[in-house]
Design a protein around this motif. Sequence first.
Motif, PDB file in Angstrom:
ATOM      1  N   LYS A 141       0.853  -1.186   0.000  1.00  0.00           N
ATOM      2  CA  LYS A 141       0.000   0.000   0.000  1.00  0.00           C
ATOM      3  C   LYS A 141       0.901   1.253   0.000  1.00  0.00           C
ATOM      4  CE  LYS A 141      -4.093  -2.085   0.583  1.00  0.00           C
ATOM      5  NZ  LYS A 141      -4.796  -2.020   1.865  1.00  0.00           N
ATOM      6  N   PRO A 142       0.332   2.430  -0.289  1.00  0.00           N
ATOM      7  CA  PRO A 142       1.151   3.653  -0.383  1.00  0.00           C
ATOM      8  C   PRO A 142       1.907   3.977   0.908  1.00  0.00           C
ATOM      9  CG  PRO A 142      -0.992   4.019  -1.382  1.00  0.00           C
ATOM     10  CD  PRO A 142      -1.061   2.671  -0.716  1.00  0.00           C
ATOM     11  N   ILE A 143       3.193   4.318   0.737  1.00  0.00           N
ATOM     12  CA  ILE A 143       4.067   4.730   1.832  1.00  0.00           C
ATOM     13  C   ILE A 143       4.597   6.123   1.505  1.00  0.00           C
ATOM     14  CG2 ILE A 143       6.168   4.231   3.140  1.00  0.00           C
ATOM     15  CD1 ILE A 143       5.797   1.273   2.325  1.00  0.00           C
ATOM     16  N   ILE A 144       4.379   7.086   2.399  1.00  0.00           N
ATOM     17  CA  ILE A 144       4.808   8.463   2.189  1.00  0.00           C
ATOM     18  C   ILE A 144       5.780   8.855   3.314  1.00  0.00           C
ATOM     19  CG2 ILE A 144       4.091  10.866   1.919  1.00  0.00           C
ATOM     20  CD1 ILE A 144       3.066   9.039  -0.282  1.00  0.00           C
ATOM     21  N   ILE A 145       6.900   9.465   2.932  1.00  0.00           N
ATOM     22  CA  ILE A 145       7.875   9.968   3.907  1.00  0.00           C
ATOM     23  C   ILE A 145       8.116  11.439   3.593  1.00  0.00           C
ATOM     24  CG2 ILE A 145      10.195   9.720   4.860  1.00  0.00           C
ATOM     25  CD1 ILE A 145      10.168   6.812   3.965  1.00  0.00           C
ATOM     26  N   LYS A 146       7.969  12.313   4.621  1.00  0.00           N
ATOM     27  CA  LYS A 146       8.110  13.750   4.421  1.00  0.00           C
ATOM     28  C   LYS A 146       9.140  14.338   5.388  1.00  0.00           C
ATOM     29  CE  LYS A 146       3.332  14.585   2.877  1.00  0.00           C
ATOM     30  NZ  LYS A 146       2.080  15.338   3.181  1.00  0.00           N
ATOM     31  N   ASN A 147       9.888  15.324   4.862  1.00  0.00           N
ATOM     32  CA  ASN A 147      10.814  16.111   5.686  1.00  0.00           C
ATOM     33  C   ASN A 147      11.712  15.231   6.556  1.00  0.00           C
ATOM     34  OD1 ASN A 147       9.625  18.537   4.721  1.00  0.00           O
ATOM     35  ND2 ASN A 147       7.996  18.348   6.243  1.00  0.00           N
ATOM     36  N   CYS A 148      12.542  14.438   5.880  1.00  0.00           N
ATOM     37  CA  CYS A 148      13.439  13.551   6.610  1.00  0.00           C
ATOM     38  C   CYS A 148      14.870  13.742   6.104  1.00  0.00           C
ATOM     39  CB  CYS A 148      13.007  12.097   6.454  1.00  0.00           C
ATOM     40  SG  CYS A 148      13.259  11.442   4.788  1.00  0.00           S
ATOM     41  N   LYS A 149      15.799  13.055   6.740  1.00  0.00           N
ATOM     42  CA  LYS A 149      17.189  13.046   6.293  1.00  0.00           C
ATOM     43  C   LYS A 149      17.647  11.611   6.139  1.00  0.00           C
ATOM     44  CE  LYS A 149      18.791  17.461   8.190  1.00  0.00           C
ATOM     45  NZ  LYS A 149      19.766  18.117   9.100  1.00  0.00           N
ATOM     46  N   ILE A 150      18.305  11.339   5.018  1.00  0.00           N
ATOM     47  CA  ILE A 150      18.850  10.003   4.758  1.00  0.00           C
ATOM     48  C   ILE A 150      20.331   9.996   5.136  1.00  0.00           C
ATOM     49  CG2 ILE A 150      19.434   8.324   2.985  1.00  0.00           C
ATOM     50  CD1 ILE A 150      16.916   9.035   1.535  1.00  0.00           C
ATOM     51  N   PHE A 151      20.698   9.055   5.995  1.00  0.00           N
ATOM     52  CA  PHE A 151      22.092   8.868   6.383  1.00  0.00           C
ATOM     53  C   PHE A 151      22.565   7.534   5.811  1.00  0.00           C
ATOM     54  CE2 PHE A 151      20.408  11.802   9.422  1.00  0.00           C
ATOM     55  CZ  PHE A 151      21.458  12.627   9.799  1.00  0.00           C
ATOM     56  N   LEU A 152      23.552   7.575   4.919  1.00  0.00           N
ATOM     57  CA  LEU A 152      24.129   6.346   4.375  1.00  0.00           C
ATOM     58  C   LEU A 152      25.443   6.065   5.094  1.00  0.00           C
ATOM     59  CD1 LEU A 152      24.147   4.038   2.314  1.00  0.00           C
ATOM     60  CD2 LEU A 152      25.321   5.571   0.724  1.00  0.00           C
ATOM     61  N   ARG A 153      25.539   4.873   5.669  1.00  0.00           N
ATOM     62  CA  ARG A 153      26.732   4.475   6.419  1.00  0.00           C
ATOM     63  C   ARG A 153      27.439   3.317   5.722  1.00  0.00           C
ATOM     64  NH1 ARG A 153      26.726   6.488  11.697  1.00  0.00           N
ATOM     65  NH2 ARG A 153      24.773   7.527  12.309  1.00  0.00           N
ATOM     66  N   ASN A 154      28.766   3.263   5.863  1.00  0.00           N
ATOM     67  CA  ASN A 154      29.522   2.133   5.331  1.00  0.00           C
ATOM     68  C   ASN A 154      29.490   0.997   6.342  1.00  0.00           C
ATOM     69  OD1 ASN A 154      31.373   2.847   7.321  1.00  0.00           O
ATOM     70  ND2 ASN A 154      32.751   3.878   5.886  1.00  0.00           N
TER      71      ASN A 154
END
Length: 281
Positions: A141-154
């Motif tokens: 079903k629909p998933i909405i994400i607003k005003n967030c920050k993505i942190f990519l880690r090694n």
Amino acid sequence: MNKIKQNKVNFILILITIILSFSSLTLLSLPVLFNYESKVAKIEKNFYQNFKIYLKISGKISYKPFPKPHLLVENAQISLNETKDNNLINTNNLKIYVSFKDMYTRSFKNFNSTEISNTNFEFKINNIKEIRDHLYKKINKPIIIKNCKIFLRNNSDEVIFISPINKISYKINEKNKQKNFIIDGNIFGINFKSNWFRNYMFPNISNHNLDLFKPNIEIENKLETKGNDNFEINTSIKYLQEKLRYKLIFENNNINISSPVSENINFLIDAYIKLNPFYSD
């Protein structure tokens, strides 16, 4: 006499409007009295059934009637793998939109959509495969994400980059049977819009369009799988007056890269790469 009748009709209409308004407000507000903490296990189970992501609730659950009826979870953890102890999202603002029927029966079987806002989205490089598998293999079903920050880690848990995101929209269009994963955000100071989509009528084909702003760069990718470890990628890149198109074919550990012969193409590529399989003792 006509004036009296008109006033009587107006009074009745006003009275009906007041009754309907109060009745509607009462129906909308009644679920506030329910005890949702007793339904945590059911909500978590059916959350996965609807969105194919795992939910762990550890905070208060409340009902909010506006702007449309939903459950608000004030502390929740979300992950793609039930067995791993690495949550992609820890949020204090998870909204689960539920139909009126499910709200009043408290069956919580059919969720309409879910929304996460003002939170962080953390994942490691090895989580990318889980995200890809969800894109290709899950019906959600629909998933909405607003005003967030993505942190990519090694793999050493060091942050490689941080990307502020305005909105992520991840849903399936029931009419045209197309799944879309759209991101509107910023990376390295450059605004971008990414749109990955796949039509279930052609399950072996997926598309990914990426638009960068200032500088304005348009990238279009089309991936077509043709069996185990065999695939073809068609890419088009536009930057100002520059254009680049190429086709990459991967087959039997061989890579062919070529560009169409055209006057509108600024750069031509013609390459062949043979990969030797790695064997270990």
